[in-house]
Scaffold this motif. Sequence first.
Motif, PDB file in Angstrom:
ATOM      1  N   GLY A  21     -37.874 -31.796 -45.242  1.00 39.85           N
ATOM      2  CA  GLY A  21     -36.747 -31.394 -45.618  1.00 39.85           C
ATOM      3  C   GLY A  21     -35.572 -30.435 -45.458  1.00 39.85           C
ATOM      4  N   LEU A  22     -36.839 -29.359 -46.569  1.00 43.59           N
ATOM      5  CA  LEU A  22     -36.172 -28.509 -46.512  1.00 43.59           C
ATOM      6  C   LEU A  22     -36.649 -27.244 -45.755  1.00 43.59           C
ATOM      7  CD1 LEU A  22     -36.068 -28.330 -50.738  1.00 43.59           C
ATOM      8  CD2 LEU A  22     -34.201 -28.578 -49.206  1.00 43.59           C
ATOM      9  N   LEU A  23     -37.685 -27.602 -45.119  1.00 43.58           N
ATOM     10  CA  LEU A  23     -38.504 -26.672 -44.714  1.00 43.58           C
ATOM     11  C   LEU A  23     -37.071 -25.967 -43.310  1.00 43.58           C
ATOM     12  CD1 LEU A  23     -41.467 -26.541 -45.428  1.00 43.58           C
ATOM     13  CD2 LEU A  23     -41.676 -25.345 -43.609  1.00 43.58           C
ATOM     14  N   PRO A  24     -36.780 -27.272 -43.049  1.00 45.17           N
ATOM     15  CA  PRO A  24     -35.905 -26.701 -41.405  1.00 45.17           C
ATOM     16  C   PRO A  24     -34.966 -26.518 -41.721  1.00 45.17           C
ATOM     17  CG  PRO A  24     -36.473 -29.356 -40.974  1.00 45.17           C
ATOM     18  CD  PRO A  24     -37.394 -28.596 -42.275  1.00 45.17           C
ATOM     19  N   GLY A  28     -35.109 -23.666 -39.452  1.00 45.91           N
ATOM     20  CA  GLY A  28     -33.682 -24.095 -37.959  1.00 45.91           C
ATOM     21  C   GLY A  28     -33.370 -25.779 -37.667  1.00 45.91           C
ATOM     22  N   ASP A  29     -32.639 -25.686 -37.310  1.00 44.97           N
ATOM     23  CA  ASP A  29     -32.183 -27.359 -37.711  1.00 44.97           C
ATOM     24  C   ASP A  29     -33.583 -28.065 -36.664  1.00 44.97           C
ATOM     25  OD1 ASP A  29     -30.883 -26.351 -39.568  1.00 44.97           O
ATOM     26  OD2 ASP A  29     -28.367 -27.099 -37.680  1.00 44.97           O
ATOM     27  N   GLU A  30     -33.501 -27.785 -35.444  1.00 41.15           N
ATOM     28  CA  GLU A  30     -34.213 -27.861 -34.648  1.00 41.15           C
ATOM     29  C   GLU A  30     -36.219 -28.569 -35.215  1.00 41.15           C
ATOM     30  OE1 GLU A  30     -34.983 -23.277 -33.778  1.00 41.15           O
ATOM     31  OE2 GLU A  30     -33.030 -25.133 -34.089  1.00 41.15           O
ATOM     32  N   TYR A  31     -35.989 -27.791 -36.029  1.00 42.87           N
ATOM     33  CA  TYR A  31     -37.861 -28.419 -36.389  1.00 42.87           C
ATOM     34  C   TYR A  31     -37.761 -29.453 -37.510  1.00 42.87           C
ATOM     35  CZ  TYR A  31     -38.895 -23.513 -35.227  1.00 42.87           C
ATOM     36  OH  TYR A  31     -38.776 -22.033 -34.436  1.00 42.87           O
ATOM     37  N   LEU A  32     -36.417 -29.904 -37.680  1.00 39.77           N
ATOM     38  CA  LEU A  32     -37.076 -31.496 -38.238  1.00 39.77           C
ATOM     39  C   LEU A  32     -37.940 -32.350 -37.815  1.00 39.77           C
ATOM     40  CD1 LEU A  32     -35.796 -33.753 -40.528  1.00 39.77           C
ATOM     41  CD2 LEU A  32     -34.049 -33.579 -38.938  1.00 39.77           C
ATOM     42  N   PHE A  33     -37.647 -31.782 -36.325  1.00 37.48           N
ATOM     43  CA  PHE A  33     -38.561 -33.155 -35.381  1.00 37.48           C
ATOM     44  C   PHE A  33     -40.223 -32.452 -35.881  1.00 37.48           C
ATOM     45  CE2 PHE A  33     -34.482 -33.438 -33.776  1.00 37.48           C
ATOM     46  CZ  PHE A  33     -34.264 -34.418 -33.750  1.00 37.48           C
ATOM     47  N   THR A  34     -40.994 -31.509 -35.664  1.00 37.66           N
ATOM     48  CA  THR A  34     -42.149 -30.370 -35.966  1.00 37.66           C
ATOM     49  C   THR A  34     -42.684 -30.467 -37.449  1.00 37.66           C
ATOM     50  OG1 THR A  34     -41.188 -29.072 -34.188  1.00 37.66           O
ATOM     51  CG2 THR A  34     -43.229 -28.744 -35.452  1.00 37.66           C
ATOM     52  N   GLN A  78     -27.153 -30.970 -44.703  1.00 34.29           N
ATOM     53  CA  GLN A  78     -26.213 -30.575 -43.369  1.00 34.29           C
ATOM     54  C   GLN A  78     -24.663 -30.752 -43.632  1.00 34.29           C
ATOM     55  OE1 GLN A  78     -26.521 -30.556 -39.582  1.00 34.29           O
ATOM     56  NE2 GLN A  78     -28.452 -28.919 -40.302  1.00 34.29           N
ATOM     57  N   PHE A  79     -24.371 -32.226 -44.283  1.00 34.19           N
ATOM     58  CA  PHE A  79     -23.091 -32.556 -44.805  1.00 34.19           C
ATOM     59  C   PHE A  79     -22.624 -31.758 -45.848  1.00 34.19           C
ATOM     60  CE2 PHE A  79     -24.422 -36.405 -42.567  1.00 34.19           C
ATOM     61  CZ  PHE A  79     -23.178 -36.303 -41.666  1.00 34.19           C
ATOM     62  N   ALA A  80     -23.460 -31.102 -46.516  1.00 33.78           N
ATOM     63  CA  ALA A  80     -23.168 -30.136 -47.701  1.00 33.78           C
ATOM     64  C   ALA A  80     -22.364 -28.418 -47.079  1.00 33.78           C
ATOM     65  CB  ALA A  80     -23.923 -29.905 -48.337  1.00 33.78           C
ATOM     66  N   ARG A  82     -22.633 -28.121 -42.978  1.00 31.32           N
ATOM     67  CA  ARG A  82     -22.174 -27.381 -42.106  1.00 31.32           C
ATOM     68  C   ARG A  82     -20.673 -27.826 -41.793  1.00 31.32           C
ATOM     69  NH1 ARG A  82     -25.798 -24.212 -39.614  1.00 31.32           N
ATOM     70  NH2 ARG A  82     -27.762 -25.176 -39.305  1.00 31.32           N
ATOM     71  N   ASP A  83     -20.140 -27.864 -40.857  1.00 35.19           N
ATOM     72  CA  ASP A  83     -18.748 -29.267 -40.375  1.00 35.19           C
ATOM     73  C   ASP A  83     -19.040 -30.433 -39.909  1.00 35.19           C
ATOM     74  OD1 ASP A  83     -16.236 -29.085 -39.323  1.00 35.19           O
ATOM     75  OD2 ASP A  83     -16.954 -29.493 -37.224  1.00 35.19           O
ATOM     76  N   THR A  84     -18.257 -30.817 -40.622  1.00 34.23           N
ATOM     77  CA  THR A  84     -18.439 -32.519 -40.768  1.00 34.23           C
ATOM     78  C   THR A  84     -19.145 -33.208 -39.660  1.00 34.23           C
ATOM     79  OG1 THR A  84     -17.439 -33.279 -42.580  1.00 34.23           O
ATOM     80  CG2 THR A  84     -17.908 -35.203 -41.220  1.00 34.23           C
ATOM     81  N   ALA A  85     -18.501 -32.646 -37.883  1.00 37.07           N
ATOM     82  CA  ALA A  85     -17.915 -33.333 -36.746  1.00 37.07           C
ATOM     83  C   ALA A  85     -19.723 -33.016 -36.511  1.00 37.07           C
ATOM     84  CB  ALA A  85     -17.528 -32.053 -35.569  1.00 37.07           C
ATOM     85  N   LEU A  86     -20.138 -31.589 -35.962  1.00 37.85           N
ATOM     86  CA  LEU A  86     -21.269 -31.021 -36.335  1.00 37.85           C
ATOM     87  C   LEU A  86     -22.542 -31.612 -36.793  1.00 37.85           C
ATOM     88  CD1 LEU A  86     -23.286 -28.997 -34.454  1.00 37.85           C
ATOM     89  CD2 LEU A  86     -22.971 -27.718 -36.714  1.00 37.85           C
ATOM     90  N   ALA A  87     -22.335 -31.799 -38.030  1.00 35.96           N
ATOM     91  CA  ALA A  87     -23.471 -33.242 -39.317  1.00 35.96           C
ATOM     92  C   ALA A  87     -23.871 -34.453 -38.311  1.00 35.96           C
ATOM     93  CB  ALA A  87     -22.854 -33.049 -40.885  1.00 35.96           C
ATOM     94  N   THR A  88     -22.349 -35.121 -38.710  1.00 37.70           N
ATOM     95  CA  THR A  88     -22.323 -37.023 -37.466  1.00 37.70           C
ATOM     96  C   THR A  88     -23.023 -35.886 -35.694  1.00 37.70           C
ATOM     97  OG1 THR A  88     -20.565 -36.908 -39.041  1.00 37.70           O
ATOM     98  CG2 THR A  88     -21.240 -38.547 -37.104  1.00 37.70           C
ATOM     99  N   ALA A  89     -23.317 -35.487 -35.434  1.00 43.44           N
ATOM    100  CA  ALA A  89     -23.560 -35.584 -34.100  1.00 43.44           C
ATOM    101  C   ALA A  89     -25.489 -34.946 -34.353  1.00 43.44           C
ATOM    102  CB  ALA A  89     -22.954 -33.866 -33.122  1.00 43.44           C
ATOM    103  N   ASN A  90     -25.620 -34.147 -35.251  1.00 40.51           N
ATOM    104  CA  ASN A  90     -27.133 -33.919 -35.645  1.00 40.51           C
ATOM    105  C   ASN A  90     -27.511 -34.973 -36.379  1.00 40.51           C
ATOM    106  OD1 ASN A  90     -27.346 -31.413 -34.927  1.00 40.51           O
ATOM    107  ND2 ASN A  90     -26.639 -30.650 -36.220  1.00 40.51           N
ATOM    108  N   LEU A  91     -26.667 -36.033 -36.922  1.00 43.83           N
ATOM    109  CA  LEU A  91     -27.486 -37.043 -37.570  1.00 43.83           C
ATOM    110  C   LEU A  91     -28.147 -38.052 -36.708  1.00 43.83           C
ATOM    111  CD1 LEU A  91     -28.296 -38.521 -39.756  1.00 43.83           C
ATOM    112  CD2 LEU A  91     -25.467 -39.369 -40.375  1.00 43.83           C
TER     113      LEU A  91
END
Length: 176
Positions: A21-24, A28-34, A78-80, A82-91
């Motif tokens: 969870g902390l490595l991404p 970068g955010d896209e590395y969560l899927f890796t 992410q929610f802490a 980033r912007d709430t809209a961006l974090a919600t979209a990522n979620l």
Amino acid sequence: MKGMNWRFLLITSGVLGLLSGLLPVFLGDEYLFTTLPIAMMFSSFFIVPRVKERKLPSAIFVTLLTAVIAIVVFFIYQFATRDTALATANLKTALTNLPLTVLIISLAGSFVFVKTNEWTEKKRAQFEAKAQAKAAEKGKGKSQNDSKGKLRSFRGQKTYVPHATKKRYRNTKKKK
């Protein structure tokens, strides 16, 4: 669920979940899927050989818990920050893409690790039984004290000669 070492299961899934969870956050955010699938596979890899009973349920539990911890840690960050809209979209993206991946890795990956471990243990037991039978047959009159000699005889190798030559040793001493 009797027979599960809960402390070991929780520590393993917690550590790997935090790492994935902390490595991404740093990469970068896209590395969560890796990082998430890799951490799930490692959690199953660490658990299966060390658990004696109920290997498959333990492996599935640990992989699922690792995924949940990683996702929660990542989205708390992410929610802490980033912007709430961006974090919600990522979620929303993660919640549509990750469940199938998590389920497949959890079930199929754990099953593969458990079956591989069972096969390995069975082959190891057969190999050890064969070695014991061979040693019992070979060593009825002899005793081998050094471990290197045992290992060589177990492997079927000849003893080590530091400077082998074609000449044979001939005893030159006279017999009495």
